[in-house]
Write a protein that holds these residues in place. Sequence first.
Motif, PDB file in Angstrom:
ATOM      1  N   ALA A  72     -35.288 -24.139   8.584  1.00 53.48           N
ATOM      2  CA  ALA A  72     -33.971 -24.169   8.270  1.00 53.48           C
ATOM      3  C   ALA A  72     -33.601 -22.861   7.318  1.00 53.48           C
ATOM      4  CB  ALA A  72     -33.530 -25.559   7.439  1.00 53.48           C
ATOM      5  N   PHE A  76     -30.869 -19.805   8.811  1.00 55.25           N
ATOM      6  CA  PHE A  76     -29.952 -19.150   8.033  1.00 55.25           C
ATOM      7  C   PHE A  76     -30.182 -17.750   7.700  1.00 55.25           C
ATOM      8  CE2 PHE A  76     -28.726 -17.846   3.793  1.00 55.25           C
ATOM      9  CZ  PHE A  76     -27.385 -17.876   3.678  1.00 55.25           C
ATOM     10  N   THR A  93     -19.791 -23.631   3.644  1.00 60.99           N
ATOM     11  CA  THR A  93     -20.730 -23.802   4.598  1.00 60.99           C
ATOM     12  C   THR A  93     -22.236 -23.799   4.227  1.00 60.99           C
ATOM     13  OG1 THR A  93     -19.003 -23.428   6.525  1.00 60.99           O
ATOM     14  CG2 THR A  93     -21.205 -23.914   7.211  1.00 60.99           C
ATOM     15  N   THR A  94     -22.339 -22.725   3.483  1.00 58.60           N
ATOM     16  CA  THR A  94     -23.879 -22.294   3.040  1.00 58.60           C
ATOM     17  C   THR A  94     -24.047 -23.530   2.081  1.00 58.60           C
ATOM     18  OG1 THR A  94     -23.787 -19.962   3.439  1.00 58.60           O
ATOM     19  CG2 THR A  94     -25.378 -20.569   1.866  1.00 58.60           C
ATOM     20  N   GLN A  97     -25.607 -26.395   3.492  1.00 61.33           N
ATOM     21  CA  GLN A  97     -26.944 -26.363   3.847  1.00 61.33           C
ATOM     22  C   GLN A  97     -27.850 -26.340   2.787  1.00 61.33           C
ATOM     23  OE1 GLN A  97     -25.821 -22.664   6.094  1.00 61.33           O
ATOM     24  NE2 GLN A  97     -27.711 -23.307   7.320  1.00 61.33           N
ATOM     25  N   CYS A 101     -30.721 -29.184   2.240  1.00 61.25           N
ATOM     26  CA  CYS A 101     -32.146 -29.188   1.444  1.00 61.25           C
ATOM     27  C   CYS A 101     -32.592 -29.936   0.364  1.00 61.25           C
ATOM     28  CB  CYS A 101     -32.108 -27.680   1.358  1.00 61.25           C
ATOM     29  SG  CYS A 101     -33.776 -27.287   0.505  1.00 61.25           S
ATOM     30  N   MET A 127     -28.488 -29.602   7.070  1.00 54.44           N
ATOM     31  CA  MET A 127     -28.707 -28.194   7.311  1.00 54.44           C
ATOM     32  C   MET A 127     -28.138 -27.489   8.673  1.00 54.44           C
ATOM     33  SD  MET A 127     -31.937 -27.577   4.700  1.00 54.44           S
ATOM     34  CE  MET A 127     -32.939 -28.600   5.711  1.00 54.44           C
ATOM     35  N   ARG A 128     -28.778 -28.320   9.874  1.00 53.00           N
ATOM     36  CA  ARG A 128     -28.796 -27.723  10.944  1.00 53.00           C
ATOM     37  C   ARG A 128     -27.296 -27.673  11.701  1.00 53.00           C
ATOM     38  NH1 ARG A 128     -31.387 -24.615  12.774  1.00 53.00           N
ATOM     39  NH2 ARG A 128     -32.231 -25.246  14.835  1.00 53.00           N
ATOM     40  N   ALA A 130     -24.649 -27.546   9.967  1.00 53.68           N
ATOM     41  CA  ALA A 130     -23.708 -26.706   9.092  1.00 53.68           C
ATOM     42  C   ALA A 130     -24.042 -25.289   9.878  1.00 53.68           C
ATOM     43  CB  ALA A 130     -24.290 -26.568   7.620  1.00 53.68           C
ATOM     44  N   LEU A 131     -25.195 -25.146  10.286  1.00 56.35           N
ATOM     45  CA  LEU A 131     -25.432 -23.857  11.081  1.00 56.35           C
ATOM     46  C   LEU A 131     -24.531 -23.908  12.275  1.00 56.35           C
ATOM     47  CD1 LEU A 131     -26.928 -21.132  10.935  1.00 56.35           C
ATOM     48  CD2 LEU A 131     -28.654 -22.258  12.338  1.00 56.35           C
TER      49      LEU A 131
END
Length: 392
Positions: A72, A76, A93-94, A97, A101, A127-128, A130-131
């Motif tokens: 993850a 990023f 968005t970060t 993530q 975590c 996390m994924r 959001a990416l």
Amino acid sequence: MTGPTRNWLVPMRARSTDEPHRVSTPLELFFDLCFVVAVAQAAAPLHHSIAEHHVLSGLRGYLMVFFAIWWAWMNFTWFASAYDTDDDVYRLTTFVQIAGCLVLAAGVGPAFEDADFRIITIGYVIMRLALVAQWLRASRSDPERRNVAQRYAIGVAVVQLFWILRLWTPESWPVLPLFLVLVLADVAVPVWAERASGGPTTYHPHHISERYGLFTIIVLGESVSAATLAFRGALDEGSDYNTVLLRLAVAGLVIVFALWWLYFDRSAHALVTTLRTSFLWGYGHYFIFAAAAAVGAGLGVAVDHATHHAEISSTLAGYAIAVPVAVYLFFVWLLHIRPHQSGPMLLAFPVAVVLALLTPLTHASLELLAAVLVGLVAVNVTLGRRVPDRIS
């Protein structure tokens, strides 16, 4: 006085690969620090598993959890090097993530103690996904690399669906083979996506090498922190072990200092100039990061053994540090030293790896391991820099 007006949403276009003054942003540094919480949560059970002589189960759990953290973080990092707009939506968005975590970190305990991976999987999927949202933004704003961005979004989303379905597999199914299949699927997504028409995505070599270097520093710092807590706990019980703990503390610090020195003795930005070398370099850091964090767990095991809190042999206690150090040295050599050096200097690191793995068979193994690393640093400084650099 008011500052400049921030943008809520701006087009997410690819940043230049030779952009001047491209350094890590405060958001990236904050992202790294939050991920260290998860690293610490993964290293602590490894320490206790080895001290209780559950080496294989502890190592398996640690490597599985660390994959989720590292993968993850890495995705990023490379995305940000290509598309960091620093607008409000990107920041939010970060933050999602980062929240994922922290959820993952909260699930480390149940994963190690009860093989319950539900919380870790939820955090990882947060996390994924959001990416995925970030890649969809990139696909809309960067027509030249739209196919690449869409492949990333589709590939990541599909693999996450299978991670979720894994939670409902029968208990009789073997955990590790299924996990490895999903890992291979996850790491194959960038390989597949970057070969789409219009690719590959842009990234800044200096920025990438700095980001990896900063995370290496943070992970090594986590090792120091973990070892400090172990020493502090032992000292709180009395002064019977002050002398032996002082020896361990000095040797442990020398080891961590040497590991830092060896990693940063060569510039890395010239190693990530092609797609092939970038994949090898970026993926290979899984072992550097995982080994660096495991050194702290090993130092904790050494303290437990010295204070008779661990019913394990001195050989096993020595290997708890020697093995991660050897793995770290091998991959630093493979990724950082071998591309630069030629001739006899190429043998210095492999020889040090072998010597490191022999130190637990002797008395004062930690001190000897520190001596091996000091010797390697000395050879690298005196002889290694006399050899012309092949890629500088």
